[in-house]
Design an enzyme around this catalytic site. Structure first.
Site, short mmCIF file in Angstrom:
data_model
loop_
_atom_site.label_atom_id
_atom_site.label_comp_id
_atom_site.label_asym_id
_atom_site.label_seq_id
_atom_site.Cartn_x
_atom_site.Cartn_y
_atom_site.Cartn_z
N ILE A 107 -39.07 -41.86 35.21
CA ILE A 107 -38.44 -40.59 35.56
C ILE A 107 -38.54 -40.39 37.07
O ILE A 107 -39.64 -40.45 37.64
CB ILE A 107 -39.10 -39.40 34.84
CG1 ILE A 107 -39.00 -39.57 33.32
CG2 ILE A 107 -38.46 -38.08 35.27
CD1 ILE A 107 -39.71 -38.49 32.52
N CYS A 108 -37.40 -40.17 37.71
CA CYS A 108 -37.33 -39.89 39.15
C CYS A 108 -38.02 -41.00 39.96
O CYS A 108 -37.66 -42.16 39.84
CB CYS A 108 -37.89 -38.50 39.43
SG CYS A 108 -37.46 -37.90 41.08
N GLU A 109 -39.03 -40.66 40.74
CA GLU A 109 -39.71 -41.69 41.53
C GLU A 109 -40.34 -42.74 40.60
O GLU A 109 -40.41 -43.93 40.94
CB GLU A 109 -40.79 -41.05 42.41
CG GLU A 109 -41.38 -42.00 43.42
CD GLU A 109 -42.54 -41.39 44.20
OE1 GLU A 109 -43.17 -40.42 43.69
OE2 GLU A 109 -42.84 -41.87 45.30
N GLY A 126 -38.96 -43.79 38.06
CA GLY A 126 -37.86 -44.70 37.76
C GLY A 126 -37.75 -45.79 38.82
O GLY A 126 -37.42 -46.95 38.50
#
Lengths: 224, 373
Positions: B148-150, B152
Site C-alpha cells: 500500500i502506497c510507499e 507498494g
C-alpha cells in the site's frame, strides 16, 4: 630573605605566574560577556521595539548578528555566546520569512471573497431565494479551495515556503548547537554522540545480518 | 414579514442551532476516552520481531479460497491501521472473510534511533526476513505481496530484486513514475510531487540531518495543505455534520486517531524517498539502487495487480499506471476505482469493491499451479 627577594621568588614561580595569567583571562572573559550583555542585548531589544513586525523590511539585524558571531573563534571562551547570538539571528530571519510566507499564503482570500460575492449576487439577482447556510457554505468552501490550491501551485508560494523551511531549519540547527554546547559543558552525551552510536549500531547490524545470510546460504548449498 | 426580516430570522436560527451542535460535539469529545476509539482491532498474533519491526499473522475468518499466503506491507508515512480502521471499513477483515491467508508487517514507530535505516534495509532485510519466515511457517516457496502506497514501492522493489520468492504482486495507490503528475490536469492532484521538486536536494538533507527523521508532524502539515478548506473546516462544520449520528461521530474519531498516529520516517530512507524517487524519478528510469543492485522493473515476472484511486490527490493515477509498461510480467491487471487516496480504504462507498477485486484476482491465480516453484 628580604622582601625584594621574596617578590622575585614569587614572580619567578611558573605555577603562580600561570595562576595570575588565568585570573586575568577569566576577568577578561567576564568583562567581554558583560560587555556583550550590556551592549548587544539592549541594542537588539531596541531594534525589536522599533520594528515589531519581525524586521519585515529587510534582514539587517540578523545579518549584523551573523557578521558579529562569525568573527574569529576563540578556543576557551565566548563560544556559547557566539552560538546563542547565531540562534538569535536565525530566529529573527525565521520571523521575517514567516511574515513573507503569511503574506503570500493570504493572497487568495480577497479573490475568493470577490468570487463568492459575485456568485451570491448572481443568485439573488436571478430571483432565486437566499440559499440555506449549508448551501452557501458549500459554495464558499468550493471557491476558497480552488483559489487556495491555485495559489499553492505558484512559484511565489513555493519559493516563500521553501525559504521559510530553510530559515526554520537554520534556527533549529543553531538551537541544537547551543544545546550541544550546554550538554558538553555539563558532561552529558550530545545528540551528535547519539547519532554516532546509532550509526555504528546500524552498520554493525547490517554486517552481522549479511554474515548470517552467507552462513545460511552456504549451509543450504552444502545440504544439497 | 419582509424577505429581509425572514432572512435575518433564518440566519439567527441557523446560528443558534449550530452553536448548540458545537456545544454537543464538545461534550461528546470530552466524554469519549481514547480507548473507546479502537482501530486495528482484527485479531492477529505476533510471529516475529526484528528491531522495531513486527510480523503478524491474522486469525482466519473463513475457509481458505487461496492457499498462497499474502503479506500486507504499508508504507512508512502513516500506519497500517488505515487498512483496518473499524470492522465495517477494513480491507484486512474483508480479505480474511474472503478466505485469504493474511500476514502483516508493521514497521512500528521509527524514531531517531532509526535515523540511518535506508529503503535497502526495509526491502532487503525486513521484508526479506518476513518472507522467509512466512515461507518457513507455511511451507510455501513463494508468497503474494500486497503493498500500500510507499509499501507498494517497497514490495515492487522486492519483487524486482527477488522474483524467485514472489508468487503475485498486488499494489494499491502506489507511485511508480513520480513525475507523471504533470500529465494530470486536476489542480488538486499532485501537490506533493510539485512541492518536493520545488525543494533543493540540500534542503531535504538538512531537514533529515536536523531532526534525524522526516518528522511525522511535518508530513501531516504538508498533507493538510493539500486539502486546505477541508483542513480548516474539519473541527467545526464537519463536526456539526456528524454530531447527531453516533456511528458517524465515532468514524470521525477513528479517522482522527489514525491521522494523529503518524510516525516519523527513518532519516536516510526519507532522503532516498524524496530525492532519489520524488525528485530524480529513479525507479522508473531504472537507476534506483538498493543494496548495490539496480532495481530493474523488467525483472518482475510474477502476475501483477495494480489498483489505484481515480481521485487520488496524493498519488495521481498516472503515477501508478506507469508500472504496466515497465515490468517483465505478461500477466498485468489494472483496476482503477472511484475515490481518493484514503477513501479507497475507509469510505463506505468503496467498501467491498477493493477487497473483492483483490480476492477474485488472487483466487484466480492461486488456482493456476504453473507459477508455484
Amino acid at each position: 630573605m628580604s622582601e625584594n627577594d621574596k617578590s622575585a621568588s614569587v614572580d619567578s614561580d611558573p605555577g603562580l605566574e600561570w595562576a595570575k595569567l588565568w585570573q586575568t583571562m577569566a576577568e577578561s572573559s567576564n568583562r567581554m560577556v558583560e560587555a556583550w550583555s550590556g551592549s548587544m542585548a539592549p541594542f537588539m531589544l531596541a531594534r525589536l521595539s522599533e520594528k515589531p513586525g519581525g524586521f519585515g523590511d529587510g534582514n539587517e539585524l540578523s545579518a549584523a548578528i551573523e557578521r558579529m558571531a562569525q568573527g574569529p573563534r576563540l578556543a576557551d571562551f565566548w563560544d556559547i555566546d557566539r552560538k546563542m547570538a547565531l540562534a538569535f539571528g536565525a530566529w529573527i530571519e525565521m520571523r521575517q520569512r514567516l511574515a513573507s510566507y503569511n503574506a503570500v499564503a493570504a493572497a487568495p482570500w480577497p479573490e475568493a471573497s470577490k468570487r463568492f460575492y459575485e456568485t451570491m449576487s448572481a443568485t439573488a439577482s436571478g430571483g432565486s431565494p437566499h440559499p440555506e447556510w449549508r448551501e452557501a457554505f458549500a459554495k464558499w468552501s468550493e471557491i476558497s479551495n480552488e483559489e487556495l490550491i491555485r495559489n499553492q501551485r505558484t512559484d511565489g508560494f513555493l519559493q516563500a515556503q521553501k525559504e521559510l523551511l530553510q530559515a526554520g531549519l537554520k534556527l533549529r540547527s543553531r538551537q541544537d548547537d547551543v544545546a550541544e554546547a550546554a550538554s558538553a559543558m555539563l558532561g552529558l552525551p550530545t545528540r551528535k554522540d547519539f547519532d554516532d552510536v546509532t550509526r555504528q549500531l546500524t552498520e554493525l547490524r547490517r554486517e552481522v545480518r549479511t554474515l548470517a545470510r552467507q552462513i545460511r546460504d552456504q549451509k543450504s548449498e552444502g545440504a544439497r | 414579514m419582509s424577505d429581509q426580516e425572514d432572512q435575518t430570522l433564518r440566519v439567527a436560527r441557523d446560528m443558534a442551532a449550530n452553536a448548540e451542535k458545537m456545544f454537543k460535539a464538545a461534550q461528546l469529545i470530552a466524554n469519549t476516552r481514547d480507548e473507546d476509539v479502537a482501530i486495528g482491532t482484527t485479531p492477529k498474533h505476533l510471529v516475529m520481531r526484528r528491531d522495531k519491526v513486527e510480523l503478524f499473522h491474522y486469525e482466519p475468518m473463513a475457509e481458505a479460497t487461496a492457499k498462497t499466503p499474502v503479506l500486507l506491507a504499508y508504507g512508512l508515512i502513516g500506519r497500517y491501521t488505515m487498512a483496518d480502521l473499524q470492522p465495517d471499513r477494513s480491507l484486512v477483515r474483508s480479505l480474511l472473510s474472503k478466505g485469504l491467508d493474511l500476514w502483516l508487517i508493521d514497521w512500528g514507530q521509527p524514531g531517531r534511533t532509526e535515523r540511518w535505516l535506508k529503503i535497502d534495509d526495509y526491502v532487503d532485510d525486513y521484508i526479506e526476513a518476513a518472507v522467509d519466515r512466512i515461507a518457513q511457517e507455511t511451507g510455501h516457496d513463494k508468497i503474494t505481496l500486497l503493498g500500500i502506497c510507499e509499501g507498494g514501492v517497497f514490495t515492487t522493489c522486492y519483487a524486482a530484486l527477488h522474483p524467485e520468492k514472489v508468487k503475485n504482486l498486488v499494489i494499491t495507490i502506489t507511485p511508480i513514475d513520480f513525475h507523471a503528475d504533470v500529465k494530470d490536469k486536476a489542480a488538486h492532484h499532485g501537490f506533493l510531487n510539485l512541492w518536493t521538486r520545488s525543494l533543493d536536494p540540500d534542503d531535504i538533507d538538512k531537514l533529515v540531518d536536523t531532526y534525524g527523521v522526516l518528522p511525522g508532524e511535518f508530513m501531516s502539515s504538508v498533507f493538510s495543505m493539500m486539502t486546505p478548506m477541508r483542513s480548516l473546516t474539519k473541527y467545526n462544520v464537519d463536526l456539526i455534520d456528524v454530531v447527531d449520528d453516533e456511528a458517524k461521530f465515532m468514524n470521525f474519531l477513528r479517522m482522527e486517531k489514525w491521522l494523529a498516529d503518524r510516525p516519523h520516517h527513518p532519516g536516510e530512507a526519507a532522503k532516498q524517498w524524496l530525492k532519489d524517487l520524488y525528485q530524480e524519478n529513479r525507479l522508473v528510469d531504472g537507476s534506483f539502487e538498493l543494496s548495490g543492485c539496480r532495481v530493474d522493473l523488467k525483472s518482475i515476472t510474477a502476475p501483477v495487480l495494480n489498483v489505484f484511486a481515480l481521485d487520488d490527490h496524493i498519488i495521481p493515477p498516472d503515477c501508478s499506471r506507469a508500472l504496466g509498461a515497465k515490468i517483465g510480467s505478461t500477466d498485468y491487471t489494472e483496476i482503477p476505482l472511484p475515490g481518493g487516496h484514503v477513501g479507497l480504504f475507509v469510505s463506505s462507498k468503496s467498501q467491498g469493491k477493493l477487497s473483492q477485486s483483490i480476492a477474485d484476482w488472487l483466487v484466480a491465480r492461486d488456482a493456476n499451479p504453473g507459477s508455484e516453484a
